[in-house]
Design a protein around this motif. Sequence first.
Motif, short mmCIF file in Angstrom:
data_model
loop_
_atom_site.label_atom_id
_atom_site.label_comp_id
_atom_site.label_asym_id
_atom_site.label_seq_id
_atom_site.Cartn_x
_atom_site.Cartn_y
_atom_site.Cartn_z
N ASN A 179 0.85 -1.19 0.00
CA ASN A 179 0.00 0.00 0.00
C ASN A 179 0.88 1.24 0.00
OD1 ASN A 179 -1.90 2.00 0.25
ND2 ASN A 179 -2.41 1.57 2.38
N PRO A 180 1.25 1.74 -1.17
CA PRO A 180 2.15 2.90 -1.25
C PRO A 180 1.61 4.13 -0.52
CG PRO A 180 1.76 1.94 -3.43
CD PRO A 180 0.80 1.29 -2.49
N TYR A 181 0.29 4.20 -0.34
CA TYR A 181 -0.29 5.39 0.28
C TYR A 181 -0.04 5.45 1.79
CZ TYR A 181 -2.42 5.79 -4.27
OH TYR A 181 -2.60 5.90 -5.62
N CYS A 182 0.53 4.36 2.35
CA CYS A 182 0.91 4.42 3.77
C CYS A 182 2.01 5.46 3.97
CB CYS A 182 1.36 3.06 4.28
SG CYS A 182 2.89 2.44 3.52
N LEU A 183 2.80 5.76 2.95
CA LEU A 183 3.87 6.76 3.06
C LEU A 183 3.28 8.14 3.35
CD1 LEU A 183 6.15 5.71 0.06
CD2 LEU A 183 6.61 5.39 2.49
N GLU A 184 2.24 8.49 2.62
CA GLU A 184 1.61 9.81 2.81
C GLU A 184 1.02 9.92 4.21
OE1 GLU A 184 -2.08 12.11 3.09
OE2 GLU A 184 -2.10 9.99 2.52
N ARG A 185 0.53 8.82 4.73
CA ARG A 185 -0.10 8.83 6.05
C ARG A 185 0.92 8.81 7.19
NH1 ARG A 185 -2.69 4.00 5.86
NH2 ARG A 185 -0.93 3.05 6.93
N ASP A 186 2.01 8.07 7.01
CA ASP A 186 2.92 7.78 8.13
C ASP A 186 4.21 8.57 8.14
OD1 ASP A 186 1.06 5.85 8.88
OD2 ASP A 186 2.13 4.22 7.89
N ILE A 187 4.67 9.06 6.99
CA ILE A 187 5.98 9.70 6.91
C ILE A 187 5.81 11.19 6.66
CG2 ILE A 187 8.25 9.65 5.83
CD1 ILE A 187 7.47 6.99 7.11
N TRP A 188 6.16 11.98 7.67
CA TRP A 188 6.03 13.43 7.51
C TRP A 188 6.99 13.90 6.42
CZ3 TRP A 188 9.07 17.83 7.88
CH2 TRP A 188 8.37 19.03 7.87
N GLY A 189 6.47 14.70 5.50
CA GLY A 189 7.29 15.23 4.42
C GLY A 189 7.06 14.53 3.09
N ILE A 190 6.52 13.31 3.13
CA ILE A 190 6.18 12.61 1.89
C ILE A 190 4.70 12.82 1.64
CG2 ILE A 190 5.97 10.39 0.72
CD1 ILE A 190 8.46 9.49 1.98
N GLY A 191 4.38 13.51 0.59
CA GLY A 191 2.98 13.84 0.32
C GLY A 191 2.29 12.80 -0.54
N PHE A 192 1.04 13.09 -0.78
CA PHE A 192 0.23 12.18 -1.59
C PHE A 192 0.79 12.04 -3.00
CE2 PHE A 192 -3.07 11.91 -4.86
CZ PHE A 192 -3.61 10.66 -4.56
N LEU A 193 1.31 13.12 -3.57
CA LEU A 193 1.76 13.07 -4.95
C LEU A 193 2.91 12.08 -5.14
CD1 LEU A 193 1.58 16.88 -5.86
CD2 LEU A 193 -0.14 15.09 -6.21
N SER A 194 3.84 12.06 -4.18
CA SER A 194 4.95 11.10 -4.26
C SER A 194 4.43 9.68 -4.09
CB SER A 194 5.99 11.41 -3.18
OG SER A 194 6.58 12.67 -3.41
N ALA A 195 3.56 9.48 -3.09
CA ALA A 195 3.00 8.15 -2.87
C ALA A 195 2.20 7.69 -4.09
CB ALA A 195 2.12 8.15 -1.62
N ASP A 196 1.50 8.63 -4.71
CA ASP A 196 0.68 8.29 -5.87
C ASP A 196 1.56 7.90 -7.06
OD1 ASP A 196 -1.92 8.03 -6.98
OD2 ASP A 196 -1.65 9.91 -8.07
N ARG A 197 2.70 8.57 -7.19
CA ARG A 197 3.62 8.23 -8.28
C ARG A 197 4.14 6.80 -8.12
NH1 ARG A 197 6.45 12.57 -8.13
NH2 ARG A 197 8.07 11.86 -6.72
N ILE A 198 4.49 6.43 -6.89
CA ILE A 198 4.95 5.05 -6.63
C ILE A 198 3.82 4.07 -6.94
CG2 ILE A 198 5.74 3.45 -4.85
CD1 ILE A 198 7.04 5.81 -3.46
N ALA A 199 2.63 4.41 -6.49
CA ALA A 199 1.48 3.52 -6.70
C ALA A 199 1.24 3.28 -8.18
CB ALA A 199 0.23 4.10 -6.04
N ARG A 200 1.31 4.35 -8.96
CA ARG A 200 1.07 4.20 -10.40
C ARG A 200 2.16 3.33 -11.03
NH1 ARG A 200 -2.77 8.14 -11.91
NH2 ARG A 200 -2.86 7.07 -13.91
N ASN A 201 3.40 3.51 -10.60
CA ASN A 201 4.51 2.70 -11.11
C ASN A 201 4.34 1.23 -10.74
OD1 ASN A 201 5.75 4.88 -12.26
ND2 ASN A 201 7.18 5.22 -10.59
#
Length: 713
Positions: A179-201
């Motif tokens: 679940n790449p979106y756990c990064l946006e939820r758990d890691i301060w400084g990593i936003g949705f856009l970065s997590a979304d890019r990983i998810a799409r990849n």
Amino acid sequence: MPEVLEGTIERITFQAEDTGYTVARLQVGEEELATVVGVMAGVQVGEGVRLEGEWSSHPQYGKQFKFSRYTTLYPATVEGIRRYLGSGLIKGVGPVTAQRIVDHFGMQTLEVIDRYPDRLLEVPGTGPKRVEIIVRGWQAQRQIKDVMIFLQSHGVGTAYAVKIYKTYGDQAISLVQANPYCLERDIWGIGFLSADRIARNLGVKPEAPERLKAGLRYVLNQASDEGHVFLPKEELLQAAQQELEIGPELLAQGLEGLAAEQGAVLDGERVYLPLLHQAELGIAAAMQRLLRAPLRQSQDQTEAAIAALEAKLGIQYAAQQREGLKVAAQSKVMVLTGGPGTGKTTITRGIIALLEQQGQQVLLCSPTGRAAKKLAEATGRPARTIHRLLGFRPPKGFEHHQDNPLNAQALIADEVSMVDIPLMHSLLKALPTAARLVLVGDVDQLPSVGPGKVLRELIASGVLPVVRLTQIFRQAQESQIVTNAHLINHGEMPALNNREARDFFFIEEEEPERVASVIQELCAERLPRRYNLDPIEDIQVLAPMYRGETGASNLNQVLQQRLNPKGVGWKRGSIEYRVGDKVMQVRNNYDKGVFNGDVGRIRAVDAENQVVRVQFEEEVEYEFSELDELVLAYAVSVHKSQGSEYRAVVLPLTTQHYLMLQRNLLYTAITRAREWVVIVGTKKALSIALKNARTTERHTALALRLQALLRGA
């Protein structure tokens, strides 16, 4: 077929923190140094690499090897091993320790650390504790490198790999893949856009439920950062539709799913993050609880108490001041507001004396350390930050709450304009039902950095007694800072005659480059020399925004070079952190007990142990991976300055700041100065700010909830 180049990293010329894009010099063979460019995850000087790519010629920088893939190799020489080991690769091993280890083991060094770490005890000066640190660091860096390479392959830079590894440990890659979106939820400084890019990849579909819920949560968090307590449902769905490029029907289903998981609260047509919904309801309920408790004080008793206080202190209060004292004596909860020079401090001292005269224990607090210190100096009583008053204990939270209330019969909170809705909720929960509450602040200042506009809504609700001070006392009228602040607050042009100026100056400069240059001279030379000021401790540059040549970010760079050019430091991204630097915490870190807006000084940079120690009220230690929580604070935004007071304020005011030029922002900046204000910029920018009386609207329903509860609607 791509060409292959092997060698040892001799120097890292540039590395972008967000993308990992690297420019390095590679030692190839005995003499040749090649410039290599590409995305590289966490390589160290002295490390061997195998690159696949092609040669090209850059019009400015010449011949370069552009690589698309790379593999790390262990160094092949004793000198390479020494540089590799001492480059900061392992926490606890600096150049000196690395030299000793390599001198002892030579080419076997890395094999010994990897397979026979107990042999490190053979090295003079290396005890069991140091060996344990080295082994732990060696194992961690290998895992971290795997995480870096995985993230880099999906377009995420090296900056957050250590944080991710610290949060998830050896499960980092598997959790992110699941679940790449756990990064946006758990890691301060990593936003949705970065997590979304990983998810799409990773092949996550655009309409996947997890993506929709994460996107909606992201929009709500963005709104919170902008000061909103909730978003109207339609506004949320429209914003999410633009962000995710998904139709409204699917998003509505995603919102229902998010609410079912308690990731959001649907309250009619309002959508809240759970914490903010709880805080808004909780403040209204706490006010209802406090106001319903009886308070028995007759008019005659109040008049007699004030007369006795005047006789004791040998003073006679003005009409507004007497009114403030009467309301305080006869109210469970009251609000005291007014601008500079109107006597808020005098009445606060009087309220304390009045309540103590009745045998009540009075506690004093403010949102920030600087504001608490100012309150203590003004009243002669102990004052603490709200967090310290409530007994903040990381990671458990506040010691005082509804089940363990404060031991107080009265509480006076100052600088309430900067208290956001979650902090006010925590404060009110901890207040005993029988206690009195006095809230003091300037409602005309900017609202809190965090969500809500608590002071404004408490006043606007009409359910609390409010005393607004408007009379400027004679002594305060002698201060041009005070008189100009009131002119600004009424939309009038302040007096700008430098020949007659005592404490308020305007330096007209049109070009942004000249504005930045003049500010350097003011902070480094002119103000310290003329008024005997410490250029770092006593002078604060306040900027309307961060971007631009006269924004806080650029001014911090130039002021650091001018005021602290030679401090021992460590560079992270575009910021170098040096011993002696003034820095600001930019997020609430409950584990460390430091909060958004806290300002401190760097006392030590330990490259070997990879930590920076910063002196706030207490000394706090940051690992290098946590330095994104700190920014330079020679210049800060006006918003971040709330609750603080400085001997001298320097304010750049140019049309570059057009979007942020507002009357209450200018007013807030001016009122942060105790002794001197210098504005550098243009009268046009000043005029724009004066004419713009609009305040940024925030979605919040606190006033409505207070009215509904306390008026029985």
